[in-house]
Scaffold this active site. Structure first.
Site, short mmCIF file in Angstrom:
data_model
loop_
_atom_site.label_atom_id
_atom_site.label_comp_id
_atom_site.label_asym_id
_atom_site.label_seq_id
_atom_site.Cartn_x
_atom_site.Cartn_y
_atom_site.Cartn_z
CG HIS A 1 14.93 30.48 -15.04
ND1 HIS A 1 15.06 29.51 -14.06
CD2 HIS A 1 13.69 30.99 -14.88
CE1 HIS A 1 13.95 29.44 -13.36
NE2 HIS A 1 13.09 30.32 -13.83
CG ASP B 1 17.97 27.90 -13.23
OD1 ASP B 1 18.24 29.01 -13.75
OD2 ASP B 1 16.80 27.57 -12.94
CB SER C 1 11.80 30.81 -10.69
OG SER C 1 11.05 29.92 -11.47
#
Length: 434
Positions: A145, A175, A257
């Site tokens: 993402h 992901d 992330s």
């Protein structure tokens, strides 16, 4: 009066003792022998008392020492602090900041190349972990993402050097993504650990680029080693996959992330992925277990993608339809038809739901394999290979976990209230179908 005869303490021998009779002498010798035994016993008792007293005092000191703050395995807080410092020094050079200037951002500035410190609007910030150096290239793991609408992607090393990054492969389901940069100036590669060995309560460190603050780290504990979370991959509010994650209370914020979750040995145990950002929620972050991530990463490095069986249906959960759209509000709205020409309106037909059927998925569109097999709009799928299907999530899990590309799946469905079956031959999903 003394307890003992004064002669016991005297070093003198009284003159009269030289002339004692034989019997008196023997009696006196016996008394002296008794006194010696009593003295010997008293001395031993005193020694034992001193030993016991010392042991008791020593034990109390040990107890007080044990009561000082310490962690499992007898580790003191000072030792743990040093381990955190050591682990972070070991891993930090292998963690990079990821800058993704999206296509939208590039178009907004006319597609011009970026300056070194230029970060236009609509730039995605994230983190990455260097996992391998090979043939002049370094490979970085991050979250898929982070690379959404990827335009100009760069990796920023811990020393501030920027490198243009190439996307090797990415997988929206897990992901995960892999980037490639030249390895000039890169000396550190993270050591991969084992997430299966993590224990609840174990201390971990999150390293990444939160809020653009590169080379940042936080610490916390493992709250759960296997937390199952529902995921909406296209962010439409419908859960279409489940992810097994590590839950931690280490602070994970926007930009973390793709960063590293490591243990106190400086080994990678997870890829930081997300946090719960709802109001009033603190100390809940999640990471993809490294044992689950590495097989995906290796496949992405080898093939550039994860090949999964593709059925070709866009669906809506039946229970969601019954709860929200069953009133018919969405059915009464007019929509423009691509086939009927601009401005021509038509009314969307409601699915014919048999009495007693409350679980399954409604086909909104059939393409590719499903279209070829004969599935159509408003068909209600209730089973695959004889296994009940209650949601899109279950449909996808059945395909991904039990089927292979090229195999067929038997679909049980209702059309116009009638129960029917057909076989769909599963294909490989192409990039255009992603």
């Amino acid at each position: 009066m003394s307890l003992f005869d004064d002669d016991f303490y005297s070093t003198r021998v009284k003159r009269r003792s030289r002339f004692l009779s034989g019997s008196e002498s023997r009696s006196r010798g016996y008394r002296q022998g008794s006194m010696l035994r009593v003295a010997f016993i008293s001395s031993i008792s005193s020694s034992l008392f001193v030993v016991i007293l010392f042991a008791l005092l020593g034990g109390r000191a040990d107890s007080e020492q044990a009561a000082k703050p310490a962690l499992g395995g007898g580790q003191s807080l000072v030792e743990t602090s040093e381990r955190i410092i050591s682990a972070s020094e070991k891993v930090r050079p292998a963690v990079v900041s990821i800058i993704n200037v999206t296509k939208q951002a590039l178009e907004a500035q006319g597609g011009e190349a970026l300056e070194d410190n230029e970060l236009p609007y609509n730039t995605n910030m994230g983190s990455g972990v260097i996992i391998q150096k090979k043939s002049g290239k370094a490979y970085i793991v991050t979250n898929a993402h982070v690379l959404a609408d990827a335009g100009d992607v760069q990796a920023v090393l811990v020393n501030g050097d920027r490198k243009k990054a190439k996307i090797v492969g990415q997988d929206a389901v897990t992901d995960l993504a892999v980037l490639e940069v030249d390895d000039a100036g890169i000396d550190t590669v993270v050591e991969v650990g084992s997430s299966s060995k993590l224990r609840v309560g174990e201390m971990v460190i999150a390293i990444g680029n939160p809020l653009g603050f590169g080379d940042s780290l936080t610490q916390g504990i493992v709250s759960s080693t296997k937390r199952i979370l529902p995921i909406s991959m296209n962010q439409d509010g419908n859960y279409d996959w489940e992810q097994e994650v590590i839950q931690t209370d280490a602070a994970i914020n926007q930009g973390n992330s793709g960063g590293a979750l490591v243990d106190l040995n400086g080994k990678l145990v997870g890829i930081n992925s997300m946090k719960v950002a709802e109001s009033g929620v603190e100390g809940i972050g999640f990471a993809i277990p490294v044992d689950d991530a590495m097989p995906i990463v290796r496949t992405l490095m080898e093939k550039g993608k994860i090949a999964r069986p593709y059925m070709g249906v866009y669906t809506m959960d039946l229970d969601l339809y019954l709860d929200s759209a069953g009133s018919g509000d969405w059915l009464d709205e007019d929509s423009s038809s691509d086939e009927g020409g601009e401005g021509e309106d038509f009314e969307i037909a409601a699915p014919n739901i048999p009495k007693g059927i409350t679980e399954g998925v409604i086909v909104l569109e059939a393409v590719g394999p499903s279209l070829d097999a004969g599935l159509a709009f408003n068909d209600i799928i209730v089973a695959l290979d004889g296994q009940a299907i209650e949601s899109t999530l279950q449909l996808r899990k059945h395909l991904y976990n039990t089927k292979k590309i090229g195999e067929s799946v038997k679909v049980t469905y209702y059309r116009d209230g009638k129960k029917m079956t057909l076989d769909v031959k599963l294909a490989e999903k192409t990039e255009e179908q992603e």
